[in-house]
Structure formats: structure tokens, C-alpha cells
Design a protein around this motif. Structure first.
Motif, PDB file in Angstrom:
ATOM      1  N   PRO A  26       0.715  -1.079   0.137  1.00  0.00           N
ATOM      2  CA  PRO A  26      -0.312   0.305  -0.140  1.00  0.00           C
ATOM      3  C   PRO A  26       0.870   1.013  -0.047  1.00  0.00           C
ATOM      4  O   PRO A  26       2.180   1.261   0.384  1.00  0.00           O
ATOM      5  CB  PRO A  26      -0.533  -0.201   1.403  1.00  0.00           C
ATOM      6  N   SER A  55      -3.909   6.861  -8.256  1.00  0.00           N
ATOM      7  CA  SER A  55      -4.715   6.824  -7.153  1.00  0.00           C
ATOM      8  C   SER A  55      -4.947   5.833  -6.503  1.00  0.00           C
ATOM      9  O   SER A  55      -5.737   5.435  -7.815  1.00  0.00           O
ATOM     10  CB  SER A  55      -5.172   8.035  -6.708  1.00  0.00           C
ATOM     11  N   PRO A  56      -4.675   5.389  -5.737  1.00  0.00           N
ATOM     12  CA  PRO A  56      -6.156   3.770  -5.590  1.00  0.00           C
ATOM     13  C   PRO A  56      -7.061   4.579  -5.279  1.00  0.00           C
ATOM     14  O   PRO A  56      -8.103   3.142  -5.043  1.00  0.00           O
ATOM     15  CB  PRO A  56      -5.940   3.838  -4.071  1.00  0.00           C
ATOM     16  N   GLN A  57      -7.551   5.749  -5.061  1.00  0.00           N
ATOM     17  CA  GLN A  57      -9.612   6.154  -5.325  1.00  0.00           C
ATOM     18  C   GLN A  57      -9.558   6.239  -6.896  1.00  0.00           C
ATOM     19  O   GLN A  57     -10.623   6.326  -6.759  1.00  0.00           O
ATOM     20  CB  GLN A  57      -9.380   7.369  -4.210  1.00  0.00           C
ATOM     21  N   TYR A  61      -7.246   2.757 -11.328  1.00  0.00           N
ATOM     22  CA  TYR A  61      -6.995   1.746 -10.198  1.00  0.00           C
ATOM     23  C   TYR A  61      -6.344   0.008 -10.982  1.00  0.00           C
ATOM     24  O   TYR A  61      -4.782   0.366 -10.723  1.00  0.00           O
ATOM     25  CB  TYR A  61      -6.704   2.438  -9.108  1.00  0.00           C
ATOM     26  N   THR A  62      -7.306  -0.168 -10.918  1.00  0.00           N
ATOM     27  CA  THR A  62      -6.995  -1.967 -10.404  1.00  0.00           C
ATOM     28  C   THR A  62      -5.990  -1.967 -12.459  1.00  0.00           C
ATOM     29  O   THR A  62      -4.772  -2.920 -12.412  1.00  0.00           O
ATOM     30  CB  THR A  62      -8.062  -2.617 -10.451  1.00  0.00           C
ATOM     31  N   VAL A  65      -2.596  -0.253 -12.044  1.00  0.00           N
ATOM     32  CA  VAL A  65      -1.226  -0.833 -11.727  1.00  0.00           C
ATOM     33  C   VAL A  65      -1.367  -1.836 -12.281  1.00  0.00           C
ATOM     34  O   VAL A  65      -0.245  -2.647 -12.187  1.00  0.00           O
ATOM     35  CB  VAL A  65      -1.748  -0.762 -10.188  1.00  0.00           C
TER      36      VAL A  65
END
Length: 150
Positions: A26, A55-57, A61-62, A65
Motif C-alpha cells: 500500500p 491513485s488507489p481512489q 486504479y486496478t 497498476v
């Protein structure tokens, strides 16, 4: 635009990334909360850093990454294949033992891209190799031979 690595040098470029464990960490350094679709072509350092620093938000994101980690893994496996002992190709970088996770590599690459904006227009793979060479230098080869005292 000048390429950082000649083809033969890139052949020796990214082996340590191939050994990275799949565990994600994380706290990725976000560069952006959305990526233009063109970033998924990962043509430049800026594109790859955008994806790796998502950003994870962010809604993407998925995908971003996963693409980033796949790019790192593919580049690392290629480097490992072409710089294995006996290949005649020296590695461009040497990862520590234990090697960093893909997430650690991605975060460090993003930080490097932010700190080195002059490289953001380079091909993504060249920038990744430039970063890896700086982040994980290989030890200097030890000279073989004997000293002769007279």
C-alpha cells in the motif's frame, strides 16, 4: 530524442524486476487520479509513471497498476533472459537480495520520474532501464589475476 540504451545494452537491462514477488504494497505515490487512454500504450516515461502512480481512489486504479506491474515484470523477465551468465551481456542493474516488491519498484520509478522531468518524454523502457541502473548499480567486477612481488 536520444535513446539511453543501445539494443544490446537493453538486452542486459532489467533482470531483477523479473524476480520481484507479486505482493503489492500500500501507499503508492499517486501522480494522477485519472489516466488518458493513451497512457495505457506506455510509450513514454510519463505514461508509465502515470499508470504506476495511479491513485488507489481512481476508477482506473486496478487496470493501471496491473498494467504497470505487467510492464515491470515483462521488462524484468526479458532482462533476465538476455543477461544470464554466459550470454555475453552484462546486466545494466543488479537488484538487492531480497529484491524489492513490484509495488516498491513502481513507487521508486514514479518518484524518479517526478524528480527527473527531463526524461519524461523518453521511451518508457529506456527510462525504466535508466532508473534501474541508477537505483540498483551492479558491483564493479573484481579483477582476476595475481600480483607478482619481486
Amino acid at each position: 530524442m536520444t535513446q539511453f540504451l543501445a539494443p544490446a545494452a537493453f538486452i542486459a537491462a532489467l533482470s531483477a524486476v523479473a524476480t520481484l514477488p507479486a505482493a503489492a504494497q500500500p501507499g503508492a505515490m499517486p501522480i494522477t487520479s485519472a489516466a488518458p487512454q493513451a497512457a495505457f500504450e506506455a510509450r513514454t516515461v510519463a505514461d508509465l509513471a502515470t499508470l504506476c502512480g495511479m491513485s488507489p481512489q481512481a476508477a482506473q486504479y486496478t487496470s493501471a497498476v496491473a498494467f504497470c506491474h505487467g510492464f515491470l515484470q515483462g521488462a524484468g523477465q526479458y532482462h533476465a533472459a538476455v543477461s544470464q551468465p554466459g550470454s555475453g551481456n552484462a546486466p545494466v542493474f543488479c537488484a538487492p537480495n531480497p529484491p524489492p516488491t513490484r509495488a516498491q519498484v513502481a513507487n521508486a520509478f514514479v518518484a524518479w520520474a517526478e524528480a527527473n522531468p527531463q526524461h519524461r518524454g523518453e521511451r518508457a523502457v529506456d527510462g525504466l532501464a535508466r532508473w534501474a541502473h541508477a537505483a540498483y548499480p551492479c558491483p564493479a567486477p573484481q579483477r582476476q589475476g595475481r600480483s607478482q612481488a619481486r
